[in-house]
Design a protein around this motif. Sequence first.
Motif, PDB file in Angstrom:
ATOM      1  N   GLY A  68     -26.488  33.160  17.635  1.00 23.98           N
ATOM      2  CA  GLY A  68     -27.864  33.682  17.711  1.00 23.98           C
ATOM      3  C   GLY A  68     -28.049  34.615  18.902  1.00 23.98           C
ATOM      4  O   GLY A  68     -27.234  34.641  19.826  1.00 23.98           O
ATOM      5  N   LEU A  69     -29.138  35.381  18.854  1.00 24.06           N
ATOM      6  CA  LEU A  69     -29.350  36.413  19.876  1.00 24.06           C
ATOM      7  C   LEU A  69     -30.003  35.878  21.149  1.00 24.06           C
ATOM      8  O   LEU A  69     -29.977  36.531  22.185  1.00 24.06           O
ATOM      9  CB  LEU A  69     -30.224  37.536  19.289  1.00 24.06           C
ATOM     10  CG  LEU A  69     -29.591  38.264  18.087  1.00 24.06           C
ATOM     11  CD1 LEU A  69     -30.580  39.292  17.515  1.00 24.06           C
ATOM     12  CD2 LEU A  69     -28.285  38.941  18.475  1.00 24.06           C
ATOM     13  N   GLY A  70     -30.593  34.701  21.071  1.00 22.22           N
ATOM     14  CA  GLY A  70     -31.187  34.090  22.263  1.00 22.22           C
ATOM     15  C   GLY A  70     -32.327  34.908  22.848  1.00 22.22           C
ATOM     16  O   GLY A  70     -32.452  35.034  24.069  1.00 22.22           O
ATOM     17  N   THR A  71     -33.192  35.423  21.976  1.00 24.65           N
ATOM     18  CA  THR A  71     -34.258  36.318  22.468  1.00 24.65           C
ATOM     19  C   THR A  71     -35.281  35.594  23.347  1.00 24.65           C
ATOM     20  O   THR A  71     -35.916  36.219  24.185  1.00 24.65           O
ATOM     21  CB  THR A  71     -34.997  36.990  21.292  1.00 24.65           C
ATOM     22  OG1 THR A  71     -35.451  35.960  20.414  1.00 24.65           O
ATOM     23  CG2 THR A  71     -34.090  37.937  20.526  1.00 24.65           C
ATOM     24  N   LEU A  77     -26.472  22.156  17.011  1.00 19.73           N
ATOM     25  CA  LEU A  77     -26.867  23.482  17.493  1.00 19.73           C
ATOM     26  C   LEU A  77     -26.406  23.676  18.931  1.00 19.73           C
ATOM     27  O   LEU A  77     -26.479  22.756  19.758  1.00 19.73           O
ATOM     28  CB  LEU A  77     -28.377  23.677  17.371  1.00 19.73           C
ATOM     29  CG  LEU A  77     -28.915  23.630  15.946  1.00 19.73           C
ATOM     30  CD1 LEU A  77     -30.358  24.132  15.900  1.00 19.73           C
ATOM     31  CD2 LEU A  77     -28.056  24.427  14.971  1.00 19.73           C
ATOM     32  N   GLY A 128     -29.325  34.147  10.287  1.00 16.07           N
ATOM     33  CA  GLY A 128     -30.031  32.872  10.201  1.00 16.07           C
ATOM     34  C   GLY A 128     -29.065  31.701  10.240  1.00 16.07           C
ATOM     35  O   GLY A 128     -27.863  31.849  10.008  1.00 16.07           O
ATOM     36  N   LYS A 149     -26.460  32.244  25.682  1.00 16.99           N
ATOM     37  CA  LYS A 149     -27.337  31.168  26.192  1.00 16.99           C
ATOM     38  C   LYS A 149     -26.625  29.821  26.175  1.00 16.99           C
ATOM     39  O   LYS A 149     -26.898  28.946  26.980  1.00 16.99           O
ATOM     40  CB  LYS A 149     -28.632  31.099  25.388  1.00 16.99           C
ATOM     41  CG  LYS A 149     -28.463  30.663  23.958  1.00 16.99           C
ATOM     42  CD  LYS A 149     -29.797  30.438  23.279  1.00 16.99           C
ATOM     43  CE  LYS A 149     -29.611  30.364  21.780  1.00 16.99           C
ATOM     44  NZ  LYS A 149     -30.843  30.186  21.048  1.00 16.99           N
TER      45      LYS A 149
HETATM   46  P1  UTP Z   1     -32.057  29.566  17.481  1.00 19.23           P
HETATM   47  O1  UTP Z   1     -33.106  30.023  16.553  1.00 19.23           O
HETATM   48  O2  UTP Z   1     -32.432  28.662  18.607  1.00 19.23           O
HETATM   49  O3  UTP Z   1     -31.217  30.754  18.086  1.00 19.23           O
HETATM   50  O4  UTP Z   1     -30.894  28.928  16.628  1.00 19.23           O
HETATM   51  P2  UTP Z   1     -31.572  32.224  18.417  1.00 19.23           P
HETATM   52  O5  UTP Z   1     -31.910  32.990  17.192  1.00 19.23           O
HETATM   53  O6  UTP Z   1     -30.416  32.685  19.251  1.00 19.23           O
HETATM   54  O7  UTP Z   1     -32.831  31.991  19.367  1.00 19.23           O
HETATM   55  P3  UTP Z   1     -34.044  32.887  19.815  1.00 19.23           P
HETATM   56  O8  UTP Z   1     -35.184  32.312  19.033  1.00 19.23           O
HETATM   57  O9  UTP Z   1     -33.739  34.327  19.505  1.00 19.23           O
HETATM   58  O10 UTP Z   1     -34.174  32.632  21.280  1.00 19.23           O
HETATM   59  C1  UTP Z   1     -30.271  27.689  16.940  1.00 19.23           C
HETATM   60  C2  UTP Z   1     -28.761  27.828  17.064  1.00 19.23           C
HETATM   61  O11 UTP Z   1     -28.209  28.493  15.943  1.00 19.23           O
HETATM   62  C3  UTP Z   1     -27.445  29.611  16.325  1.00 19.23           C
HETATM   63  C4  UTP Z   1     -27.924  29.980  17.732  1.00 19.23           C
HETATM   64  O12 UTP Z   1     -26.884  30.556  18.511  1.00 19.23           O
HETATM   65  C5  UTP Z   1     -28.369  28.639  18.309  1.00 19.23           C
HETATM   66  O13 UTP Z   1     -27.323  27.957  18.971  1.00 19.23           O
HETATM   67  N1  UTP Z   1     -27.618  30.711  15.333  1.00 19.23           N
HETATM   68  C6  UTP Z   1     -28.857  31.119  14.967  1.00 19.23           C
HETATM   69  C7  UTP Z   1     -26.494  31.305  14.790  1.00 19.23           C
HETATM   70  O14 UTP Z   1     -25.343  30.939  15.094  1.00 19.23           O
HETATM   71  N2  UTP Z   1     -26.651  32.330  13.893  1.00 19.23           N
HETATM   72  C8  UTP Z   1     -27.886  32.761  13.502  1.00 19.23           C
HETATM   73  O15 UTP Z   1     -27.948  33.702  12.675  1.00 19.23           O
HETATM   74  C9  UTP Z   1     -29.005  32.145  14.066  1.00 19.23           C
END
Ligand code: UTP
Length: 297
Positions: A16-19, A133, A112, A30
């Motif tokens: 995930g992008l960790g926004t 997660l 996602g 993150k």
């Molecule tokens: P989150 O929704 O917390 O991750 O997903 P995110 O999208 O990085 O967060 P924000 O909202 O932008 O800050 C929970 C977990 O799933 C992974 C993320 O890295 C996190 O550990 N994830 C999420 C993926 O591996 N791929 C994705 O497409 C989405």
Amino acid sequence: MPTLPRVRKAVIPAAGLGTRFLPATKAVPKELLPIVDIPTIQYIVQEVMDAGIDTVVFITGRGKEAIEDHFDQYLDLETKLEKEGKDDLVACLRKVRSMVQIVSVRQGTPRGLGHAVLCARQVIGDEPFAVLLGDDLVDAKVPCTKQMLDVYQEYGKSVVGLWEVSDEDVPKFGICGGKMMTDRIMEISAMVEKPKLAEAPSHSAIVGRYILTPAIFDILEKQAPGKGGEIQITDAMATLMRRDGFLGLQFEGQRYDAGDKFGFLQANVAYALKRPDIRPKLLAYMREVLAQTKKEG
Ligand code: UTP
């Protein structure tokens, strides 16, 4: 009931992008931000190990290479520290690299959580598996994943971890409704991703722990994008629930969302207070800060 296959593999999505944690997460994953001096994801890998699972499948992506490096060998550094007699640091590095067998799969575009889990299909094959997660910490006497495996072994159904959330947080989670079979196990009859408070079946949120049967993969292959245009694991799990049934476990322990700024700070304070080398200094500092804040009004 025929003997269930053992859960041998755990998927840790970390692409995930960790926004929510920008700008810290622009160049640093993150999942590697430290809780005191240990990266969040290392605690999660430790939980996998403590639950008796021997293989971890990381789902990573662009800019996440440091996660693989963290669990890899760094021979030059080990040799240097050894020469300097820093045996405790050498042991600490060796521990990390020998934790579990690690396989890494790239998720080209973060489409996602459902899509991230689907990326592990080839490595998992036709076996039940765990998902943890990469930014969700659970501090528990019995590792959360072990608690969930026990439920899976007893009932033979997929299981999600449940956590009670406030009104304000309901629209941020997948929410479950159903009837309680025991004081902690729910037979789930509804799963809704990020509902409005008025439409939520309860305050029981799906948090970062899952035990899934491999039937989820065929469903995910066909899963259309849901909320936020992402392939949502909750939507696929709702289909699996209607077909095979699904359980929720209100696990014992304290959960921290380390991918959220406040959750990250809470985890740091809680874990630091458990460290005998830090606790007295931190408590003294907290008292000082409180006294100062009171004075300032
Ligand atoms: P989150 O929704 O917390 O991750 O997903 P995110 O999208 O990085 O967060 P924000 O909202 O932008 O800050 C929970 C977990 O799933 C992974 C993320 O890295 C996190 O550990 N994830 C999420 C993926 O591996 N791929 C994705 O497409 C989405």
